[in-house]
Design an enzyme around this catalytic site. Structure first.
Site, short mmCIF file in Angstrom:
data_model
loop_
_atom_site.label_atom_id
_atom_site.label_comp_id
_atom_site.label_asym_id
_atom_site.label_seq_id
_atom_site.Cartn_x
_atom_site.Cartn_y
_atom_site.Cartn_z
N GLY A 1 0.81 -1.22 0.00
CA GLY A 1 0.00 0.00 0.00
C GLY A 1 0.84 1.26 0.00
O GLY A 1 0.53 2.23 -0.70
N ASN B 1 -8.70 3.70 7.95
CA ASN B 1 -8.23 2.51 8.66
C ASN B 1 -8.57 2.52 10.15
O ASN B 1 -8.80 1.48 10.74
CB ASN B 1 -6.71 2.33 8.47
N GLN C 1 -7.90 -0.35 2.77
CA GLN C 1 -8.79 -0.95 3.78
C GLN C 1 -10.09 -1.49 3.21
O GLN C 1 -10.87 -2.08 3.95
CB GLN C 1 -9.10 0.08 4.89
N SER D 1 -3.40 -3.40 -0.97
CA SER D 1 -2.30 -4.11 -0.31
C SER D 1 -2.77 -5.52 0.08
O SER D 1 -3.84 -5.67 0.69
CB SER D 1 -1.90 -3.33 0.94
N ALA D 2 -1.97 -6.54 -0.26
CA ALA D 2 -2.41 -7.94 -0.08
C ALA D 2 -2.63 -8.32 1.38
O ALA D 2 -3.55 -9.07 1.70
CB ALA D 2 -1.38 -8.88 -0.70
N HIS D 3 -1.78 -7.79 2.29
CA HIS D 3 -1.84 -8.31 3.66
C HIS D 3 -3.05 -7.85 4.45
O HIS D 3 -3.29 -8.31 5.57
CB HIS D 3 -0.53 -8.02 4.42
N THR E 1 12.91 -6.98 -10.29
CA THR E 1 12.44 -8.35 -10.52
C THR E 1 11.21 -8.61 -9.66
O THR E 1 11.20 -8.29 -8.47
CB THR E 1 13.57 -9.35 -10.19
N CYS F 1 3.26 6.26 19.12
CA CYS F 1 4.35 6.57 20.04
C CYS F 1 5.44 7.31 19.26
O CYS F 1 6.24 6.69 18.58
CB CYS F 1 4.89 5.28 20.61
N1 PLP Z 1 -3.14 2.96 3.50
C1 PLP Z 1 -3.94 2.54 4.49
C2 PLP Z 1 -5.32 3.12 4.62
C3 PLP Z 1 -3.50 1.59 5.40
O1 PLP Z 1 -4.31 1.17 6.39
C4 PLP Z 1 -2.19 1.06 5.25
C5 PLP Z 1 -1.66 0.08 6.24
O2 PLP Z 1 -2.00 0.10 7.40
C6 PLP Z 1 -1.39 1.52 4.19
C7 PLP Z 1 -1.90 2.47 3.34
C8 PLP Z 1 -0.01 0.99 3.98
O3 PLP Z 1 -0.06 -0.30 3.42
P1 PLP Z 1 1.22 -1.27 3.51
O4 PLP Z 1 1.29 -1.74 4.90
O5 PLP Z 1 0.89 -2.39 2.55
O6 PLP Z 1 2.40 -0.50 3.06
#
Ligand code: PLP
Length: 387
Positions: free
Chosen positions: A69, A149, A177, A197-199, A235, A323
């Site tokens: 992301g 998020n 999100q 973002s995949a995760h 790559t 923090c």
């Molecule tokens: N944008 C939003 C709204 C997110 O919640 C996050 C990750 O928390 C990101 C971007 C960043 O994504 P990544 O962790 O894949 O770099």
């Protein structure tokens, strides 16, 4: 363990791992090589591109793979700003964006660009009237997130896209999100660029994609061997991309049912917390909100202390505080929504996913109220108030 921090990251789906494994072991070829062995990796990458495109209602050549992301957001924002610098140097975003967007914009400000940070209302919804007034001849890009998020508020993306189209300004949305959580069709939304973002939807970490509508030009951030049709050299992370593809394929099939199931759990959690804990403030839009997200402020105590106490009970959650430099800064999102700093400090943020169960929700409802009670008894603010 009870994991309720899915907006931070989601666990890797076992089926995704199974698809990735061959590409981490036997199929190690470089997709750019010419021999037949390389075609296997290339096919893995291109199949994945098809699955991601299908999930978004996009064409395959509108999808560029990235490292996640953060890279997708940076590419969209810096790539459009630099590509169209001759047209103008003004960008618009909002005050509640992820730092991947905010810090990319701050970097551009240092390079001489002008950035406007739009206000949001008490629910975290971007001010559309302010957007209309702010767009000027020099504006080249508007970047507004699809859903926040922290609080889960879903922004009026279609309306924003209409405004941008009328004013001939490119529109990027950070959909990190929402992709895999709610149905998305880029054509229907009307966006020019979209980050994912995949995760965040049960894929691996360190891989993502940027949708760029046909005809829109983005200056690449990474220069090198001209991979991804010159849009992103390096790559390919083949196994990661295959994992992203499988996560996208599974989301296309399962996301709708999951969304409903998770919504019921979140609503039960919200009702229980509101009933059992006095002086709670639920944050985010009452309806236009991600169904997995529950963010609330517990007055007179610190979010961080609640997190530590939940951790002792093996419950993983989050608080909006970051923090930084030894001091606990309240969430920039809650502050932008007009929540006073002392209230924002007591925020707790639970985000549910497909492995959560009703029994886990019951456990949180059993454990959280006594933690709050204990911390409030120790809080000078609570003592003062009760006197
Ligand atoms: N944008 C939003 C709204 C997110 O919640 C996050 C990750 O928390 C990101 C971007 C960043 O994504 P990544 O962790 O894949 O770099």
């Amino acid at each position: 363990m009870i994991y309720m921090d899915h907006n931070a990251t989601a666990p890797l789906d076992k089926r995704v791992l199974d698809k990735m494994m061959p590409f981490l072991t036997d199929v190690y070829s470089n997709p750019s090589s010419v021999y037949r062995f390389a075609q296997e990796s290339k096919k893995g990458v291109e199949d994945a591109r098809g699955f991601v495109a299908q999930l978004l209602g996009a064409a395959t050549d509108e999808i560029t793979f990235t490292s996640g992301g953060t890279e997708s957001d940076n590419t969209a924002i810096k790539g459009i700003a630099l590509m169209y610098r001759d047209k103008g140097n003004h960008i618009i975003t909002s005050k509640i964006e992820h730092h991947a967007v905010l810090h990319a914009c701050e970097f551009l400000e240092k390079q001489g660009f002008e950035v406007t940070y739009l206000d949001v209302d008490e629910y975290g919804v971007v001010d559309l009237e302010q957007l209309k007034k702010t767009i000027k001849d020099e504006t080249t890009l508007v970047s507004i997130m699809h859903a926040n998020n922290e609080v889960g508020t879903i922004e009026p993306i279609k309306e924003i896209a209409d405004i941008c189209r009328d004013k001939k300004v490119y529109f990027h949305t950070d959909a990190v999100q929402t992709v895999g959580k709610i149905k998305i069709d880029v054509k229907d939304l009307g966006v020019d660029l979209l980050s994912l973002s995949a995760h965040k939807f049960y894929g691996p970490k360190g891989v993502g994609a940027l949708y760029v509508k046909k005809g829109v030009k983005v200056l690449p951030l990474l220069h090198g061997g001209g991979h991804e049709k010159g849009k992103r050299s390096g790559t390919e992370n083949v196994a990661g991309i295959v994992g992203l593809g499988e996560a996208a394929r599974l989301a296309s099939e399962e996301q709708e049912a999951q969304e409903k199931r998770i919504a019921a759990l979140r609503d039960k959690l919200q009702t229980g917390i509101t009933e059992k804990i006095p002086e709670i403030k639920i944050n985010g839009h009452p309806e236009q909100r991600l169904t997995n997200t529950l963010n609330f402020c517990i007055r007179h105590i610190e979010g961080e202390s609640i997190l530590i106490n939940l951790d002792f009970e093996d419950i993983c959650a989050s608080s909006g505080s970051a923090c930084t430099s030894g001091s606990l800064e309240p969430s920039h999102v809650l502050l932008a929504m007009g929540i006073p700093a002392e209230v924002a400090h007591g925020s707790l943020w639970l985000s549910l996913g497909k492995q959560n169960t009703e029994a886990q929700v019951d456990k949180v409802l059993e454990v959280l109220p006594p933690i709050v009670e204990k911390l409030r008894q120790m809080s000078p603010f609570w003592q003062h108030k009760s006197r």
